[in-house]
Design a protein around this motif. Structure first.
Motif, short mmCIF file in Angstrom:
data_model
loop_
_atom_site.label_atom_id
_atom_site.label_comp_id
_atom_site.label_asym_id
_atom_site.label_seq_id
_atom_site.Cartn_x
_atom_site.Cartn_y
_atom_site.Cartn_z
N ARG A 49 0.84 -1.20 0.00
CA ARG A 49 0.00 0.00 0.00
C ARG A 49 0.87 1.25 0.00
N ALA A 50 0.24 2.36 -0.37
CA ALA A 50 0.91 3.67 -0.33
C ALA A 50 0.79 4.22 1.08
N ALA A 51 1.66 5.15 1.40
CA ALA A 51 1.59 5.80 2.71
C ALA A 51 0.34 6.66 2.80
N ASP A 52 -0.29 6.67 3.96
CA ASP A 52 -1.45 7.54 4.20
C ASP A 52 -0.89 8.87 4.72
N GLN A 53 -0.54 9.75 3.79
CA GLN A 53 0.19 10.96 4.16
C GLN A 53 -0.63 11.91 5.04
N LYS A 54 -1.91 12.02 4.79
CA LYS A 54 -2.76 12.90 5.61
C LYS A 54 -2.81 12.40 7.05
N ALA A 55 -3.02 11.11 7.22
CA ALA A 55 -3.09 10.54 8.57
C ALA A 55 -1.73 10.64 9.27
N ILE A 56 -0.66 10.45 8.52
CA ILE A 56 0.68 10.58 9.09
C ILE A 56 0.90 11.99 9.62
N ALA A 57 0.53 12.98 8.82
CA ALA A 57 0.71 14.38 9.23
C ALA A 57 -0.05 14.67 10.51
N ASN A 58 -1.28 14.20 10.59
CA ASN A 58 -2.09 14.48 11.78
C ASN A 58 -1.58 13.74 13.01
N LYS A 59 -0.87 12.63 12.81
CA LYS A 59 -0.29 11.91 13.94
C LYS A 59 1.00 12.58 14.42
N ILE A 60 1.91 12.84 13.51
CA ILE A 60 3.23 13.34 13.93
C ILE A 60 3.21 14.82 14.30
N ASN A 100 -0.95 23.40 17.05
CA ASN A 100 -1.99 22.65 16.33
C ASN A 100 -3.04 22.19 17.32
N THR A 101 -4.22 22.78 17.22
CA THR A 101 -5.27 22.50 18.19
C THR A 101 -6.46 21.75 17.60
N GLN A 102 -6.59 21.75 16.27
CA GLN A 102 -7.72 21.11 15.62
C GLN A 102 -7.31 19.76 15.03
N PRO A 103 -8.26 18.82 14.89
CA PRO A 103 -7.93 17.46 14.44
C PRO A 103 -7.14 17.40 13.14
N ASN A 104 -7.41 18.31 12.21
CA ASN A 104 -6.76 18.24 10.89
C ASN A 104 -5.62 19.24 10.73
N ASP A 105 -5.21 19.89 11.84
CA ASP A 105 -4.16 20.91 11.74
C ASP A 105 -2.83 20.33 11.26
N GLY A 106 -2.52 19.11 11.64
CA GLY A 106 -1.25 18.51 11.22
C GLY A 106 -1.12 18.48 9.71
N TRP A 107 -2.22 18.14 9.05
CA TRP A 107 -2.21 18.08 7.58
C TRP A 107 -2.33 19.47 6.97
N ASP A 108 -3.25 20.27 7.48
CA ASP A 108 -3.46 21.61 6.91
C ASP A 108 -2.20 22.47 7.00
N TYR A 109 -1.47 22.30 8.11
CA TYR A 109 -0.29 23.14 8.35
C TYR A 109 1.00 22.32 8.32
N ARG A 110 1.03 21.32 7.43
CA ARG A 110 2.26 20.55 7.21
C ARG A 110 3.30 21.48 6.57
N GLY A 111 4.53 21.02 6.50
CA GLY A 111 5.60 21.83 5.93
C GLY A 111 5.21 22.38 4.56
N SER A 112 5.27 23.70 4.41
CA SER A 112 4.77 24.33 3.19
C SER A 112 5.60 25.53 2.78
N GLY A 113 5.63 25.78 1.49
CA GLY A 113 6.28 26.96 0.95
C GLY A 113 7.77 26.81 0.78
N PRO A 114 8.44 27.82 0.22
CA PRO A 114 9.90 27.77 0.03
C PRO A 114 10.67 27.63 1.33
#
Length: 262
Positions: A93-104, A116-130
């Motif tokens: 299987r492929a990695a579940d990247q969204k779930a990984i982000a929310n866990k780590i 990160n206070t909301q359930p999906n913040d890990g994914w929404d605010y994962r490493g981004s931009g330059p």
């Protein structure tokens, strides 16, 4: 003007991807306006961006971890063995990247270190931009400094134009242009990344950049100077109207015949 070929040379690759063109265009659009306008400044900035973006190829963190890589990178204090085996990439299987982000980036660790206070913040605010900004609180800092609404619209930071503009604004505000002029690569890396992670790779990329003739278009941004307000004179210095001959004569008559002034 910095070209996509320049970015490939800095990254040490000949592989062509669309992101090279997108980032080169965004950099040329904003660099001069934020003082990244000479060989040292351009080289230092692009070397750091090169490392953070995997050779100018992505503006969103790669979370495609294998089972082994996930545990090795984050450890049991960030993700359980059961979650590693369930979410990491395997032959089946492929990695579940969204779930990984929310866990780590979630839980108590994410709340304390990243805001990160909301359930999906890990994914929404994962490493981004330059600059690979991570976490709600850090996105909020970028928004405060740049004026770009990345908290409500985190995908903006993962777009070449807005992401590059935000990175350049922070670079200038943190005084990194002047540090680049002085060749302070190690100090810049610490300010930009919080440590020395990737320093060797950044220095290698900077070395390649310094061999190129890099320049950027002059800024087309125009500002209208605000006229300085006229200084207000203190009451003691306020000029008074000089009395004419009629006013002097009237005052003299009143003084002689005070009863006739009523």
């Amino acid at each position: 003007m910095v070209t996509a070929n320049d970015l490939r040379a800095i990254a040490g690759t000949t592989k062509r991807v669309q992101m090279h063109d997108d980032l080169a265009a965004a950099f040329n659009k904003y660099a001069a306006a934020y003082g990244v306008n000479n060989q040292k400044r351009i080289s230092e900035f692009l070397a750091n961006v090169c490392h953070e973006t995997g050779g100018f190829t992505r503006l969103s963190e790669n979370l495609n971890y294998s089972v082994e890589g996930l545990m090795k990178t984050f450890g049991r204090h960030r993700i359980s063995a059961a979650d590693v085996n369930k979410l990491g990439r395997s032959g089946k299987r492929a990695a579940d990247q969204k779930a990984i982000a929310n866990k780590i980036y979630g839980g108590d660790w994410g709340r304390t270190n990243l805001g990160n206070t909301q359930p999906n913040d890990g994914w929404d605010y994962r490493g981004s931009g330059p600059g690979q900004v991570t976490g709600r609180s850090n996105f909020a800092k970028v928004e405060k400094e740049s004026g770009i609404p990345v908290v409500a619209n985190p995908d903006l930071l993962r777009q070449a134009d807005a992401g590059m503009k935000a990175a350049l604004i922070l670079w200038q505000k943190w005084g990194l242009n002047e540090m680049a002029d002085n060749g302070q690569s190690t100090a810049i890396r610490k300010r930009w990344n919080g440590g020395s992670l990737g320093l060797a790779e950044v220095k290698d990329a900077r070395g390649r950049a310094m061999k190129l003739k890099l320049s950027v278009p002059a800024s087309t941004a125009t500002t209208t100077p605000i006229p300085a307000p006229k200084p207000e004179m203190p009451p003691s210095a306020t000029p008074t109207k000089k009395a004419g001959w009629l006013e002097v004569l009237t005052a003299f008559i009143i003084a002689l015949f005070p009863g006739h002034s009523k």
